[in-house]
Design a protein around this motif. Structure first.
Motif, PDB file in Angstrom:
ATOM      1  N   ARG A   1       0.939  -1.048  -0.166  1.00  0.00           N
ATOM      2  CA  ARG A   1       0.441  -0.234  -0.301  1.00  0.00           C
ATOM      3  C   ARG A   1       1.016   0.531  -0.082  1.00  0.00           C
ATOM      4  NH1 ARG A   1      -5.244  -0.757   3.865  1.00  0.00           N
ATOM      5  NH2 ARG A   1      -4.077   1.456   4.224  1.00  0.00           N
ATOM      6  N   GLU A   2       0.812   1.816  -1.021  1.00  0.00           N
ATOM      7  CA  GLU A   2       1.338   3.567  -1.160  1.00  0.00           C
ATOM      8  C   GLU A   2       1.003   4.557   0.112  1.00  0.00           C
ATOM      9  OE1 GLU A   2       3.651   4.653  -3.188  1.00  0.00           O
ATOM     10  OE2 GLU A   2       4.080   2.985  -4.554  1.00  0.00           O
ATOM     11  N   GLU A   3       0.078   3.886   0.338  1.00  0.00           N
ATOM     12  CA  GLU A   3      -0.523   5.422   0.950  1.00  0.00           C
ATOM     13  C   GLU A   3       0.030   4.793   2.613  1.00  0.00           C
ATOM     14  OE1 GLU A   3      -2.371   3.332  -0.431  1.00  0.00           O
ATOM     15  OE2 GLU A   3      -4.714   3.567   0.630  1.00  0.00           O
ATOM     16  N   THR A   4       0.876   3.260   2.774  1.00  0.00           N
ATOM     17  CA  THR A   4       0.877   3.294   4.229  1.00  0.00           C
ATOM     18  C   THR A   4       2.196   3.328   4.312  1.00  0.00           C
ATOM     19  OG1 THR A   4      -0.320   1.699   4.314  1.00  0.00           O
ATOM     20  CG2 THR A   4       1.974   2.123   5.856  1.00  0.00           C
ATOM     21  N   ILE A   5       3.455   3.638   3.025  1.00  0.00           N
ATOM     22  CA  ILE A   5       4.823   4.097   2.879  1.00  0.00           C
ATOM     23  C   ILE A   5       4.051   5.993   3.650  1.00  0.00           C
ATOM     24  CG2 ILE A   5       6.713   3.951   1.534  1.00  0.00           C
ATOM     25  CD1 ILE A   5       4.987   1.155   0.434  1.00  0.00           C
ATOM     26  N   LEU A   6       3.620   5.983   2.275  1.00  0.00           N
ATOM     27  CA  LEU A   6       3.474   7.652   3.098  1.00  0.00           C
ATOM     28  C   LEU A   6       3.467   8.146   4.371  1.00  0.00           C
ATOM     29  CD1 LEU A   6       3.862   9.717   0.552  1.00  0.00           C
ATOM     30  CD2 LEU A   6       1.498  10.251   0.492  1.00  0.00           C
ATOM     31  N   THR A   7       2.528   7.344   4.495  1.00  0.00           N
ATOM     32  CA  THR A   7       2.772   8.069   6.306  1.00  0.00           C
ATOM     33  C   THR A   7       3.611   7.443   7.272  1.00  0.00           C
ATOM     34  OG1 THR A   7       0.017   7.167   5.934  1.00  0.00           O
ATOM     35  CG2 THR A   7       0.881   7.521   7.947  1.00  0.00           C
ATOM     36  N   ILE A   8       4.322   6.830   7.003  1.00  0.00           N
ATOM     37  CA  ILE A   8       5.673   6.575   7.501  1.00  0.00           C
ATOM     38  C   ILE A   8       6.847   7.494   7.450  1.00  0.00           C
ATOM     39  CG2 ILE A   8       7.154   4.545   7.900  1.00  0.00           C
ATOM     40  CD1 ILE A   8       6.060   2.388   6.637  1.00  0.00           C
ATOM     41  N   LYS A   9       6.937   8.103   6.155  1.00  0.00           N
ATOM     42  CA  LYS A   9       7.480   9.340   5.875  1.00  0.00           C
ATOM     43  C   LYS A   9       6.992  10.227   6.076  1.00  0.00           C
ATOM     44  CE  LYS A   9       9.772   9.116   1.432  1.00  0.00           C
ATOM     45  NZ  LYS A   9      10.072   8.909   0.230  1.00  0.00           N
ATOM     46  N   LYS A  10       5.911  10.507   6.255  1.00  0.00           N
ATOM     47  CA  LYS A  10       5.574  11.589   7.219  1.00  0.00           C
ATOM     48  C   LYS A  10       5.908  12.024   8.425  1.00  0.00           C
ATOM     49  CE  LYS A  10       1.401  13.488   3.903  1.00  0.00           C
ATOM     50  NZ  LYS A  10      -0.102  13.194   3.629  1.00  0.00           N
ATOM     51  N   GLU A  11       5.819  10.430   9.104  1.00  0.00           N
ATOM     52  CA  GLU A  11       5.705  10.437  10.480  1.00  0.00           C
ATOM     53  C   GLU A  11       6.741  10.780  10.939  1.00  0.00           C
ATOM     54  OE1 GLU A  11       1.657   6.822  11.657  1.00  0.00           O
ATOM     55  OE2 GLU A  11       4.519   6.500  12.012  1.00  0.00           O
ATOM     56  N   MET A  12       7.372   9.622   9.751  1.00  0.00           N
ATOM     57  CA  MET A  12       9.565   9.715  10.082  1.00  0.00           C
ATOM     58  C   MET A  12       9.991  11.575  10.578  1.00  0.00           C
ATOM     59  SD  MET A  12      10.549   6.011   9.785  1.00  0.00           S
ATOM     60  CE  MET A  12      11.993   5.748  11.105  1.00  0.00           C
ATOM     61  N   ALA A  13       9.427  11.591   9.408  1.00  0.00           N
ATOM     62  CA  ALA A  13       9.846  13.684   9.157  1.00  0.00           C
ATOM     63  C   ALA A  13       9.330  13.792   9.855  1.00  0.00           C
ATOM     64  CB  ALA A  13       9.029  13.914   7.712  1.00  0.00           C
ATOM     65  N   GLN A  14       8.141  13.855  11.225  1.00  0.00           N
ATOM     66  CA  GLN A  14       7.327  14.863  12.354  1.00  0.00           C
ATOM     67  C   GLN A  14       8.463  14.277  13.299  1.00  0.00           C
ATOM     68  OE1 GLN A  14       5.417  16.010  11.701  1.00  0.00           O
ATOM     69  NE2 GLN A  14       5.458  17.250  13.458  1.00  0.00           N
ATOM     70  N   ASP A  15       8.685  13.371  13.473  1.00  0.00           N
ATOM     71  CA  ASP A  15      10.039  13.098  13.986  1.00  0.00           C
ATOM     72  C   ASP A  15      10.830  13.820  14.498  1.00  0.00           C
ATOM     73  OD1 ASP A  15       8.833  11.158  15.587  1.00  0.00           O
ATOM     74  OD2 ASP A  15       9.375   9.197  14.643  1.00  0.00           O
ATOM     75  N   VAL A  16      12.072  14.171  13.003  1.00  0.00           N
ATOM     76  CA  VAL A  16      12.946  14.414  12.906  1.00  0.00           C
ATOM     77  C   VAL A  16      12.817  15.749  12.746  1.00  0.00           C
ATOM     78  CG1 VAL A  16      14.409  15.176  11.145  1.00  0.00           C
ATOM     79  CG2 VAL A  16      14.136  12.933  11.572  1.00  0.00           C
ATOM     80  N   LEU A  17      11.077  16.488  12.588  1.00  0.00           N
ATOM     81  CA  LEU A  17      11.109  17.994  13.125  1.00  0.00           C
ATOM     82  C   LEU A  17      11.442  18.245  14.586  1.00  0.00           C
ATOM     83  CD1 LEU A  17       8.699  18.961   9.927  1.00  0.00           C
ATOM     84  CD2 LEU A  17      10.810  20.383  10.539  1.00  0.00           C
ATOM     85  N   ASP A  18      10.395  17.508  15.241  1.00  0.00           N
ATOM     86  CA  ASP A  18       9.822  17.368  16.534  1.00  0.00           C
ATOM     87  C   ASP A  18      11.712  17.623  17.593  1.00  0.00           C
ATOM     88  OD1 ASP A  18       8.135  17.096  16.730  1.00  0.00           O
ATOM     89  OD2 ASP A  18       7.029  15.572  17.348  1.00  0.00           O
ATOM     90  N   ARG A  19      12.500  16.507  17.094  1.00  0.00           N
ATOM     91  CA  ARG A  19      14.010  16.628  17.635  1.00  0.00           C
ATOM     92  C   ARG A  19      14.431  18.088  17.175  1.00  0.00           C
ATOM     93  NH1 ARG A  19      14.293  11.075  16.584  1.00  0.00           N
ATOM     94  NH2 ARG A  19      14.847  11.883  14.483  1.00  0.00           N
ATOM     95  N   PHE A  20      14.551  18.183  15.522  1.00  0.00           N
ATOM     96  CA  PHE A  20      15.393  19.589  15.435  1.00  0.00           C
ATOM     97  C   PHE A  20      14.439  20.726  16.203  1.00  0.00           C
ATOM     98  CE2 PHE A  20      15.547  23.021  12.556  1.00  0.00           C
ATOM     99  CZ  PHE A  20      16.765  23.288  12.562  1.00  0.00           C
ATOM    100  N   ILE A  21      13.673  20.567  16.178  1.00  0.00           N
ATOM    101  CA  ILE A  21      12.798  22.119  17.097  1.00  0.00           C
ATOM    102  C   ILE A  21      13.446  22.154  18.202  1.00  0.00           C
ATOM    103  CG2 ILE A  21      10.338  23.298  17.236  1.00  0.00           C
ATOM    104  CD1 ILE A  21       9.638  22.612  14.633  1.00  0.00           C
ATOM    105  N   ARG A  22      13.172  21.119  19.057  1.00  0.00           N
ATOM    106  CA  ARG A  22      12.784  21.242  20.357  1.00  0.00           C
ATOM    107  C   ARG A  22      15.046  21.681  20.748  1.00  0.00           C
ATOM    108  NH1 ARG A  22      12.343  15.695  21.834  1.00  0.00           N
ATOM    109  NH2 ARG A  22      10.559  15.577  20.774  1.00  0.00           N
ATOM    110  N   GLY A  23      15.620  20.847  20.295  1.00  0.00           N
ATOM    111  CA  GLY A  23      17.039  20.936  20.381  1.00  0.00           C
ATOM    112  C   GLY A  23      17.694  22.544  19.800  1.00  0.00           C
ATOM    113  N   MET A  24      17.020  23.053  18.817  1.00  0.00           N
ATOM    114  CA  MET A  24      17.475  24.874  18.023  1.00  0.00           C
ATOM    115  C   MET A  24      15.847  25.646  19.784  1.00  0.00           C
ATOM    116  SD  MET A  24      19.056  25.538  15.713  1.00  0.00           S
ATOM    117  CE  MET A  24      18.647  26.442  14.598  1.00  0.00           C
TER     118      MET A  24
END
Lengths: 233, 124
Positions: free
Chosen positions: B77-100
């Motif tokens: 399922r393409e949409e599932t893979i897209l969802t994972i990608k978004k979730e993982m991007a969200q994690d990266v962003l959260d960590r980055f913003i917290r660090g900043m």
């Protein structure tokens, strides 16, 4: 009956020294439990009671509802912290002894384990290194078809390479419907194979929890928690 | 599979993230078979019930599908893979913003710093 092992209000004294004080817990089937405590916390004593090698002062212990005794020994395979082999034996003799003692000994599994462990039947027990001897003791214990395996300090005093080999063997030859109780004070190397841990301190249980829950809740490794709990010992 | 575990975090989450990462980077492809509980537990030297839990969670998130009697497979399922990608991007962003934020940067400053960094990279 869901519980594999039931320990109810067990105490044990050696002279005036209390080794175990009112210990109660249960273990489910198909699980690996770490029995963690510093030296002298009562781990070995508790295991000997479950194995039926000593009598509790008070309290009850049963395995699958069977009180500890001749019948329960058919369900429990115990690897004590001292070798069960004699120094005149070779590896083949040790296997034969175990087979004579326990009708549930699985010769084919023992042979597979020997190969995995790089042990040969003609090797003299006397000349085995500490690490190789631990491998042999583990082979003897896991080659029985039991419901509960108890391993007392299976990685104590062996080097990291032997430790890895022993952990590999455990995961490779573990029967998933049986349970394993492993005592150790070396938590870091082994904590990832546990479902749950029991902390035994001065003969009393201070904690029994699922390891993944503990990590999630405390954001700490089991090793770190262990060091905190036993810091003043 | 080689995973450097951090014993301070739940192991099943670490394996989930590892497998998600393998899917996003294309090392695991849709329809690929994933190892059995037994195989993975032995390979990673971890508790089989922990692996079982990992697979259950991956199934719940429809990242992995069980085919009766055949084993588990990566979803197509393409949409599932897209969802994972978004979730993982969200994690990266959260960590980055917290660090900043820990460094004293706030909203607009963070945006400006990101914009400048991207601008510099484009010029190189």
């Amino acid at each position: 009956m869901d519980e594999l092992l039931e320990v109810q209000g067990v105490t044990k004294k050696f002279g005036s020294k209390q080794a175990l004080g009112n210990v109660s817990f249960t273990l489910g089937a198909g699980r690996i439990t770490g029995l963690l405590g510093s030296n002298g916390s009562g781990k070995s004593t508790l295991m000997k009671l479950i194995a039926g090698l000593a009598q509790p002062g008070s309290g009850r212990i049963s395995v699958l509802g069977v009180p500890i005794g001749v019948e329960s020994r058919k369900l429990v395979s115990f690897m004590p912290d001292v070798p069960v082999t004699e120094s005149w034996m070779n590896v083949g003799d040790a296997l034969k002894f175990q087979r004579d003692f326990y009708p549930d000994f699985d010769q084919a599994k023992a042979q597979r384990m020997l190969d995995f462990m790089n042990l040969r039947v003609q090797d003299k027990v006397r000349t085995l290194s500490k690490g190789m001897n631990e491998r042999l003791q583990l082979t003897l214990a896991l080659s029985r078809r039991a419901r509960l395996y108890m391993l007392d300090e299976p990685i104590g005093g062996v080097d990291p390479v032997a430790r890895t080999k022993i952990l590999n063997a455990l995961m490779e030859f573990y029967e998933e419907d049986s349970s394993i109780l492993i005592s150790t004070h070396l938590v870091n190397d082994i904590e990832r194979i546990f479902d749950e841990v029991i902390f035994l301190k001065n003969g009393e249980i201070v904690l029994q929890r699922e390891v993944e829950e503990l990590r999630l809740e405390r954001g700490k490794s089991i090793d770190e928690l262990f060091r905190e709990v036993f810091a003043e010992c | 599979m080689v995973i450097e575990f951090d014993n301070n975090q739940p192991i099943y989450l670490q394996i989930m993230n590892y497998i998600k990462g393998e899917i996003i980077t294309g090392k695991l492809k849709p329809g690929d078979k994933i190892p059995s509980v037994r195989e993975l537990a032995a390979e990673l030297q971890i508790n089989p019930n922990t692996v079982q839990r990992t697979f259950q969670e991956l199934e719940r998130e429809t990242i992995v599908e069980t085919r009766r009697g055949m084993g588990r497979y990566v979803t197509g399922r393409e949409e599932t893979i897209l969802t994972i990608k978004k979730e993982m991007a969200q994690d990266v962003l959260d960590r980055f913003i917290r660090g900043m934020q820990e460094l004293g940067f706030q909203g607009e400053d963070i945006l400006a710093a990101v914009a400048e960094n991207i601008h510099q990279r484009d010029q190189e």
